[in-house]
Design a protein around this motif. Structure first.
Motif, PDB file in Angstrom:
ATOM      1  N   PHE A 166     124.614 -69.540   4.152  1.00  0.00           N
ATOM      2  CA  PHE A 166     125.051 -68.202   4.573  1.00  0.00           C
ATOM      3  C   PHE A 166     125.881 -68.361   5.840  1.00  0.00           C
ATOM      4  N   ASP A 167     127.016 -67.680   5.902  1.00  0.00           N
ATOM      5  CA  ASP A 167     127.920 -67.855   7.043  1.00  0.00           C
ATOM      6  C   ASP A 167     127.523 -67.040   8.267  1.00  0.00           C
ATOM      7  N   GLY A 168     126.396 -66.330   8.172  1.00  0.00           N
ATOM      8  CA  GLY A 168     125.925 -65.544   9.308  1.00  0.00           C
ATOM      9  C   GLY A 168     126.487 -64.143   9.348  1.00  0.00           C
ATOM     10  N   LYS A 169     127.428 -63.829   8.462  1.00  0.00           N
ATOM     11  CA  LYS A 169     128.038 -62.495   8.441  1.00  0.00           C
ATOM     12  C   LYS A 169     127.768 -61.801   7.106  1.00  0.00           C
ATOM     13  N   SER A 170     128.496 -62.220   6.071  1.00  0.00           N
ATOM     14  CA  SER A 170     128.341 -61.525   4.797  1.00  0.00           C
ATOM     15  C   SER A 170     128.463 -62.418   3.573  1.00  0.00           C
ATOM     16  N   THR A 171     128.876 -63.680   3.756  1.00  0.00           N
ATOM     17  CA  THR A 171     129.194 -64.520   2.602  1.00  0.00           C
ATOM     18  C   THR A 171     128.115 -65.559   2.325  1.00  0.00           C
ATOM     19  N   PHE A 172     127.657 -65.586   1.078  1.00  0.00           N
ATOM     20  CA  PHE A 172     126.741 -66.614   0.595  1.00  0.00           C
ATOM     21  C   PHE A 172     127.550 -67.626  -0.222  1.00  0.00           C
ATOM     22  N   THR A 173     127.326 -68.891   0.023  1.00  0.00           N
ATOM     23  CA  THR A 173     128.008 -69.942  -0.726  1.00  0.00           C
ATOM     24  C   THR A 173     126.992 -70.696  -1.560  1.00  0.00           C
ATOM     25  N   VAL A 174     127.235 -70.775  -2.849  1.00  0.00           N
ATOM     26  CA  VAL A 174     126.378 -71.516  -3.775  1.00  0.00           C
ATOM     27  C   VAL A 174     127.174 -72.704  -4.284  1.00  0.00           C
ATOM     28  N   GLN A 175     126.638 -73.889  -4.070  1.00  0.00           N
ATOM     29  CA  GLN A 175     127.365 -75.103  -4.430  1.00  0.00           C
ATOM     30  C   GLN A 175     126.557 -75.965  -5.394  1.00  0.00           C
ATOM     31  N   LEU A 176     127.144 -76.217  -6.564  1.00  0.00           N
ATOM     32  CA  LEU A 176     126.563 -77.136  -7.536  1.00  0.00           C
ATOM     33  C   LEU A 176     127.080 -78.535  -7.291  1.00  0.00           C
ATOM     34  N   SER A 177     128.376 -78.643  -7.007  1.00  0.00           N
ATOM     35  CA  SER A 177     129.014 -79.919  -6.677  1.00  0.00           C
ATOM     36  C   SER A 177     130.262 -79.583  -5.880  1.00  0.00           C
ATOM     37  N   SER A 178     130.998 -80.626  -5.520  1.00  0.00           N
ATOM     38  CA  SER A 178     132.215 -80.388  -4.740  1.00  0.00           C
ATOM     39  C   SER A 178     133.241 -79.588  -5.530  1.00  0.00           C
ATOM     40  N   LYS A 179     133.137 -79.633  -6.856  1.00  0.00           N
ATOM     41  CA  LYS A 179     134.117 -78.947  -7.700  1.00  0.00           C
ATOM     42  C   LYS A 179     133.614 -77.612  -8.218  1.00  0.00           C
ATOM     43  N   GLN A 180     132.338 -77.318  -8.004  1.00  0.00           N
ATOM     44  CA  GLN A 180     131.753 -76.091  -8.528  1.00  0.00           C
ATOM     45  C   GLN A 180     131.115 -75.314  -7.390  1.00  0.00           C
ATOM     46  N   ILE A 181     131.860 -74.353  -6.872  1.00  0.00           N
ATOM     47  CA  ILE A 181     131.429 -73.556  -5.724  1.00  0.00           C
ATOM     48  C   ILE A 181     131.596 -72.082  -6.070  1.00  0.00           C
ATOM     49  N   ILE A 182     130.554 -71.309  -5.802  1.00  0.00           N
ATOM     50  CA  ILE A 182     130.595 -69.865  -6.015  1.00  0.00           C
ATOM     51  C   ILE A 182     130.332 -69.190  -4.676  1.00  0.00           C
ATOM     52  N   THR A 183     131.088 -68.149  -4.383  1.00  0.00           N
ATOM     53  CA  THR A 183     130.842 -67.379  -3.166  1.00  0.00           C
ATOM     54  C   THR A 183     130.529 -65.937  -3.535  1.00  0.00           C
ATOM     55  N   PHE A 184     129.598 -65.349  -2.786  1.00  0.00           N
ATOM     56  CA  PHE A 184     129.207 -63.959  -2.988  1.00  0.00           C
ATOM     57  C   PHE A 184     129.347 -63.233  -1.653  1.00  0.00           C
ATOM     58  N   SER A 185     130.054 -62.130  -1.660  1.00  0.00           N
ATOM     59  CA  SER A 185     130.233 -61.360  -0.425  1.00  0.00           C
ATOM     60  C   SER A 185     129.332 -60.133  -0.375  1.00  0.00           C
ATOM     61  N   ARG A 186     128.639 -59.875  -1.476  1.00  0.00           N
ATOM     62  CA  ARG A 186     127.709 -58.735  -1.520  1.00  0.00           C
ATOM     63  C   ARG A 186     126.330 -59.232  -1.938  1.00  0.00           C
ATOM     64  N   VAL A 187     125.322 -58.641  -1.345  1.00  0.00           N
ATOM     65  CA  VAL A 187     123.950 -59.002  -1.679  1.00  0.00           C
ATOM     66  C   VAL A 187     123.657 -58.730  -3.153  1.00  0.00           C
ATOM     67  N   SER A 188     124.183 -57.617  -3.677  1.00  0.00           N
ATOM     68  CA  SER A 188     123.937 -57.273  -5.081  1.00  0.00           C
ATOM     69  C   SER A 188     124.467 -58.347  -6.025  1.00  0.00           C
ATOM     70  N   GLU A 189     125.536 -59.040  -5.632  1.00  0.00           N
ATOM     71  CA  GLU A 189     126.129 -60.079  -6.485  1.00  0.00           C
ATOM     72  C   GLU A 189     125.232 -61.306  -6.568  1.00  0.00           C
ATOM     73  N   ILE A 190     124.734 -61.752  -5.428  1.00  0.00           N
ATOM     74  CA  ILE A 190     123.872 -62.936  -5.453  1.00  0.00           C
ATOM     75  C   ILE A 190     122.512 -62.599  -6.070  1.00  0.00           C
ATOM     76  N   GLU A 191     122.063 -61.360  -5.925  1.00  0.00           N
ATOM     77  CA  GLU A 191     120.824 -60.936  -6.588  1.00  0.00           C
ATOM     78  C   GLU A 191     120.967 -61.032  -8.102  1.00  0.00           C
ATOM     79  N   ARG A 192     122.103 -60.567  -8.609  1.00  0.00           N
ATOM     80  CA  ARG A 192     122.354 -60.601 -10.046  1.00  0.00           C
ATOM     81  C   ARG A 192     122.421 -62.057 -10.549  1.00  0.00           C
ATOM     82  N   TRP A 193     123.084 -62.924  -9.780  1.00  0.00           N
ATOM     83  CA  TRP A 193     123.194 -64.351 -10.146  1.00  0.00           C
ATOM     84  C   TRP A 193     121.824 -65.016 -10.135  1.00  0.00           C
TER      85      TRP A 193
END
Length: 369
Positions: A166-193
């Motif tokens: 978490f960047d301390g503001k609003s963005t969550f970063t989910v990393q599977l590998s260096s080539k597979q990165i997902i970012t979520f800027s809303r809590v509802s998005e990461i909850e759904r994932w």
């Protein structure tokens, strides 16, 4: 007298080349190799429709009885095939005429709770908790200064693991590998994932202090028992220093390298601390494995090493993969083959003491068509 060693996987193609090397060398140990999947067991009999190896034909389709010895290399996923395979494998483990070379870990979080009872390993263990609802992950990452690893409860699972920050503001970063990165800027998005992993995954928290200057490097130690039943380190490897950082978003590849190359990139005091920590882990962990995961003759320890010198045990694999190891140490393939076959050979002469309740009260597997 020749005994049969069955290699069981969820796919006949899994580790096909290595299994062929095992089969070629097996006659010298008075063994013959067959391979099959759990679904190859015919429900109306004790026969398997799998493949048997001969020097003339290689692996060819054949029908044969359940082998006396089984080497379990099944890595389950969250799919229909795995759901059908698991109860069949559980039945095979209770079959009175068969011994397994190895076993899997049914619940990794329970494993970590057991490890935490060992004072010598406590400094290397991350905080763990079960993923019961999305807020468990969100609150952990938000409130802490560090990274969270989310991995499946089943040690036998081939499913993905994720690192979340978490960047301390609003963005969550989910990393599977260096080539597979997902970012979520809303809590509802990461909850759904996150919802699809509830109940099947658990969380590990790695306290990293200052995230801005923080790097995590992955190290794997591979251990096997020798013919005297003593644990030995077969090898240790990591990724290249320039590409090893787990959270680098600029990686293009992640080739594995020998451990010595990695050590040469470290400051002297961090290098000394790392070697001392690894020695402590290797001194304590094998005895725990013997009492907790029997039967077991091989396992790998995944470590996370921070740029500030912290070392964490992030995973223990009772069915370790070999491809990365053999890329670094191709000359050790014969040693792996020999060690596996020597262990199987020694099991032929051991009278395994199993209670009547464990081995005789077994049931036929139901049809898996």
């Amino acid at each position: 007298m020749t005994s049969t060693l069955g290699i069981v996987t969820l796919s006949p193609q899994y580790e096909e080349a290595f299994t062929r090397q095992l089969a070629k060398s097996a006659p010298a140990y008075r063994l013959k190799i067959v391979r099959f999947t759990p679904l190859d067991l015919k429900p109306a009999s004790n026969l398997i429709q799998g493949q048997i190896y001969t020097n003339e034909q290689g692996f060819a389709d054949a029908e044969f009885p359940i082998p006396e010895l089984i080497y379990d290399r099944c890595l389950y996923q969250h799919d229909a095939q795995s759901k059908k395979a698991k109860p069949i494998m559980e039945w095979l483990k209770k079959y009175p005429k068969t011994d397994f070379l190895n076993t899997g870990i049914s619940n990794k979080m329970v494993l970590y709770e057991q490890l935490r009872l060992l004072p010598s390993l406590q400094p290397y263990l991350p905080v763990c908790s079960l993923l019961k609802e999305p807020s468990d992950l969100i609150n952990l990452v938000r409130k802490s200064s560090g990274y969270c690893k989310m991995q499946p409860l089943s040690q036998q699972h081939a499913a993905s693991t994720y690192f979340i920050s978490f960047d301390g503001k609003s963005t969550f970063t989910v990393q599977l590998s260096s080539k597979q990165i997902i970012t979520f800027s809303r809590v509802s998005e990461i909850e759904r994932w996150c919802k699809k992993y509830i109940g099947r995954y658990f969380l590990q928290f790695f306290n990293t202090g200052d995230q801005k200057e923080f790097l995590i490097n992955e190290i794997r130690i591979f251990l096997m028992k020798d013919s005297q039943n003593q644990w030995n380190r077969i090898g240790i490897h990591t990724k290249s220093p320039a590409e090893n950082n787990l959270f680098s978003h600029t990686q293009k590849s992640a080739p594995v390298i020998g451990f010595e190359h990695y050590l040469n990139t470290l400051l002297p005091h961090i290098k000394e601390l790392l070697l001392d920590d690894i020695a402590s882990i290797q001194a304590s962990l094998p005895a725990f494995i013997d009492t907790t995961l029997a039967p077991c003759f091989e396992f790998a320890v995944d470590l996370l090493h921070t740029s500030e010198g912290r070392l964490f045990i992030s995973n223990i694999r009772s069915k370790p993969g070999r491809s990365a190891f053999l890329k670094v140490y191709p000359e050790k393939e014969n040693q792996l083959v020999r060690t596996i076959l020597e262990h199987a050979q020694s099991m032929k002469f051991q009278r395994k003491e199993v209670s009547h309740e464990q081995k005789s009260l077994h049931h036929r597997p139901t049809s898996h068509k």
